[in-house]
Design a protein around this motif. Structure first.
Motif, PDB file in Angstrom:
ATOM      1  N   ARG A  32       0.973  -1.149  -0.105  1.00  0.00           N
ATOM      2  CA  ARG A  32      -0.099  -0.050   0.251  1.00  0.00           C
ATOM      3  C   ARG A  32       1.038   1.913   0.009  1.00  0.00           C
ATOM      4  NH1 ARG A  32      -4.398  -2.898   3.542  1.00  0.00           N
ATOM      5  NH2 ARG A  32      -6.088  -2.896   3.011  1.00  0.00           N
ATOM      6  N   ARG A  33       2.233   1.194   0.322  1.00  0.00           N
ATOM      7  CA  ARG A  33       2.847   2.661   1.079  1.00  0.00           C
ATOM      8  C   ARG A  33       3.318   2.483  -1.056  1.00  0.00           C
ATOM      9  NH1 ARG A  33       8.434   3.880   1.755  1.00  0.00           N
ATOM     10  NH2 ARG A  33       9.181   1.411   1.927  1.00  0.00           N
ATOM     11  N   ARG A  34       3.895   1.530  -1.547  1.00  0.00           N
ATOM     12  CA  ARG A  34       4.041   2.050  -2.647  1.00  0.00           C
ATOM     13  C   ARG A  34       2.674   2.061  -3.574  1.00  0.00           C
ATOM     14  NH1 ARG A  34       7.351  -0.831  -0.392  1.00  0.00           N
ATOM     15  NH2 ARG A  34       9.693  -1.220  -0.896  1.00  0.00           N
ATOM     16  N   GLY A  35       1.473   2.794  -3.434  1.00  0.00           N
ATOM     17  CA  GLY A  35       0.483   2.467  -4.142  1.00  0.00           C
ATOM     18  C   GLY A  35       0.107   1.455  -4.630  1.00  0.00           C
ATOM     19  N   GLY A  36      -0.417  -0.036  -4.341  1.00  0.00           N
ATOM     20  CA  GLY A  36      -0.661  -1.033  -4.270  1.00  0.00           C
ATOM     21  C   GLY A  36      -2.190  -0.750  -3.417  1.00  0.00           C
ATOM     22  N   LEU A  37      -3.190  -1.581  -3.989  1.00  0.00           N
ATOM     23  CA  LEU A  37      -4.324  -1.877  -3.167  1.00  0.00           C
ATOM     24  C   LEU A  37      -3.980  -3.532  -2.979  1.00  0.00           C
ATOM     25  CD1 LEU A  37      -6.973   0.248  -5.518  1.00  0.00           C
ATOM     26  CD2 LEU A  37      -5.400   0.672  -3.390  1.00  0.00           C
ATOM     27  N   VAL A  38      -5.344  -3.778  -2.276  1.00  0.00           N
ATOM     28  CA  VAL A  38      -5.328  -5.372  -1.162  1.00  0.00           C
ATOM     29  C   VAL A  38      -7.518  -6.107  -2.059  1.00  0.00           C
ATOM     30  CG1 VAL A  38      -5.357  -6.684   0.793  1.00  0.00           C
ATOM     31  CG2 VAL A  38      -3.804  -4.977   0.566  1.00  0.00           C
ATOM     32  N   ARG A  42      -8.894  -4.340   6.219  1.00  0.00           N
ATOM     33  CA  ARG A  42      -9.726  -3.704   5.393  1.00  0.00           C
ATOM     34  C   ARG A  42      -9.368  -3.826   3.905  1.00  0.00           C
ATOM     35  NH1 ARG A  42     -11.603  -0.823  10.285  1.00  0.00           N
ATOM     36  NH2 ARG A  42     -12.013  -2.244  11.724  1.00  0.00           N
ATOM     37  N   PRO A  43      -9.357  -4.505   3.272  1.00  0.00           N
ATOM     38  CA  PRO A  43      -9.384  -4.305   1.806  1.00  0.00           C
ATOM     39  C   PRO A  43     -10.012  -3.310   1.051  1.00  0.00           C
ATOM     40  CG  PRO A  43     -10.951  -6.382   1.753  1.00  0.00           C
ATOM     41  CD  PRO A  43     -10.872  -5.625   3.241  1.00  0.00           C
ATOM     42  N   ASP A  44      -9.512  -3.043  -0.024  1.00  0.00           N
ATOM     43  CA  ASP A  44      -9.613  -1.782  -0.551  1.00  0.00           C
ATOM     44  C   ASP A  44     -10.685  -2.711  -1.950  1.00  0.00           C
ATOM     45  OD1 ASP A  44      -7.490   0.140  -0.137  1.00  0.00           O
ATOM     46  OD2 ASP A  44      -6.304  -1.767  -0.847  1.00  0.00           O
ATOM     47  N   VAL A  45     -10.777  -3.951  -1.814  1.00  0.00           N
ATOM     48  CA  VAL A  45     -11.824  -4.409  -3.037  1.00  0.00           C
ATOM     49  C   VAL A  45     -12.554  -5.847  -2.576  1.00  0.00           C
ATOM     50  CG1 VAL A  45     -12.185  -5.464  -5.120  1.00  0.00           C
ATOM     51  CG2 VAL A  45     -10.974  -3.652  -5.295  1.00  0.00           C
ATOM     52  N   VAL A  46     -13.280  -6.044  -2.248  1.00  0.00           N
ATOM     53  CA  VAL A  46     -13.656  -7.740  -1.743  1.00  0.00           C
ATOM     54  C   VAL A  46     -14.768  -8.471  -2.987  1.00  0.00           C
ATOM     55  CG1 VAL A  46     -15.496  -8.752   0.025  1.00  0.00           C
ATOM     56  CG2 VAL A  46     -14.042  -6.290   0.368  1.00  0.00           C
TER      57      VAL A  46
END
Length: 366
Positions: A150-156, A175-179
């Protein structure tokens, strides 16, 4: 099934010869516009013309990755896939993202983690956690790697929401960005009121977490129509598009027309898209009502009485009733702060003001 010696020979061949593993892309589609928002990259084993140097097991990708784990080759195989996925960003159409599946117990392996964290910029990459095996070292080790992503701009993203790995405990932890809704929930969704109720609950939960809900395994037009009617923002499955060797920039026109027509029949008046309005946005606190990061994603919104609040983020397809519930559930100081709409990549689109939301709610009630 092949014995492990056969599997080991085939896996070593794959690791030695990049032609024996390909990544195919299945579109992830916005369920209001029919536009392609991103792609899931899926592993496919075997040389395009056949003639592999060793006997190749005729088995689905899951079996290959399970065999790699048994043979002690899980980390190098997963790292190879991740490296290829990150490199594939160069082929992405504008304003899209890609997802790559990673098993949690392998993500914490230095070789796999390094395939991600060796890059300073992971924007447009979504790491999708799959399967049931816990990460070695537990939640703390997994969170360390995900924090770096996430610090590098990625999502989870997390898979199997509602039935499998992505239980409530995991959603609260990560706390994901996509479920991603499990395909078992999506199958027959149009004919099962209990499944529809569970999707509504998960939609409300992910909305409160400022995450995007994605329905995978959408195989029929009836299931697709049900997802659209329930306000699910993103969809994936054969009813939309099959995996392909290249990233398709757009769906066939009949499919786009079906998505848009169904969304129109559901009625924009029932969704916040009709309430979307402009607001000054940017990186200058003196001029902006919505502060954006370097990737044009909202990070703060100005309170009506002054100061800044964390944005309540919505998809344009969010039902008015769901948006109103989320607005009312905020602390008193934020009750009348505008809600923020973003597209499928998290980029800022505009705001929904609470007075307009209340007017729309009254119109629906009347």
């Amino acid at each position: 099934m092949p014995d492990d010696a056969t599997w080991a020979a085939a896996l070593h061949a794959v690791l030695d010869d990049p032609r024996l593993l390909a990544l195919h892309a299945q579109p992830l589609v916005e369920l209001t516009s029919g536009e392609v928002a991103g792609y899931e990259l899926l592993s496919r084993f075997g040389a395009p013309g056949g003639g592999e140097p060793v006997p190749f097991p005729d088995a689905p990708p899951d079996a290959w990755f399970a065999a790699a784990d048994r043979c002690g080759l899980g980390a190098p195989l997963q790292a190879d896939v991740v490296r290829r996925a990150v490199a594939a960003r160069g082929d992405l159409p504008p304003e899209t993202f890609l997802t790559v599946n990673v098993d949690p117990h392998l993500l914490v392996h230095p070789e796999v983690a390094g395939a991600l964290t060796d890059h300073d910029d992971l924007s447009r990459v979504v790491v999708e956690l799959t399967e049931h095996t816990s990460a070695e070292g537990g939640a703390e080790a997994l969170n360390r790697v995900l924090d770096e992503v996430r610090r590098r701009g990625g999502l989870v993203a997390v898979d199997d929401a509602g039935t499998g790995y992505a239980g409530l405990g995991l959603l609260l932890q990560l706390r994901p960005d996509v479920v991603k809704l499990d395909r078992e929930l999506v199958t027959g969704l149009n004919a099962d009121p209990v499944k529809r109720a569970l999707v509504e609950v998960l939609g409300d939960l992910t909305g409160r977490m400022d995450a995007w809900l994605l329905a995978e395994g959408v195989e029929t037009e009836a299931e697709l129509a049900a997802c659209i009617a329930l306000g699910v923002p993103l969809g994936q499955g054969w009813a939309l598009a099959r995996p392909a060797a290249r990233m398709l920039p757009a769906l066939p026109e009949p499919t786009v027309e079906f998505v848009r027509g169904t969304a129109a029949r559901v009625g924009l008046a029932e969704n916040v898209a009709s309430l979307l309005g402009p607001a000054p946005a940017g990186r200058d606190e003196a001029l902006a009502e919505v502060l954006l990061d370097a990737r044009d994603r909202p990070v703060s919104v100005r309170r009506q009485g002054g100061g800044w609040a964390r944005p309540t983020v919505l998809a344009p397809s969010t039902p008015v009733t769901d948006a109103a519930r989320r607005a009312a559930a905020r602390p008193a100081a934020d009750r009348f702060t505008p809600l923020v709409c973003t597209d499928g990549t998290g980029r800022y689109l505009g705001v929904v003001r609470v007075d307009g939301l209340l007017t729309a709610l009254a119109r629906l009630a009347g």
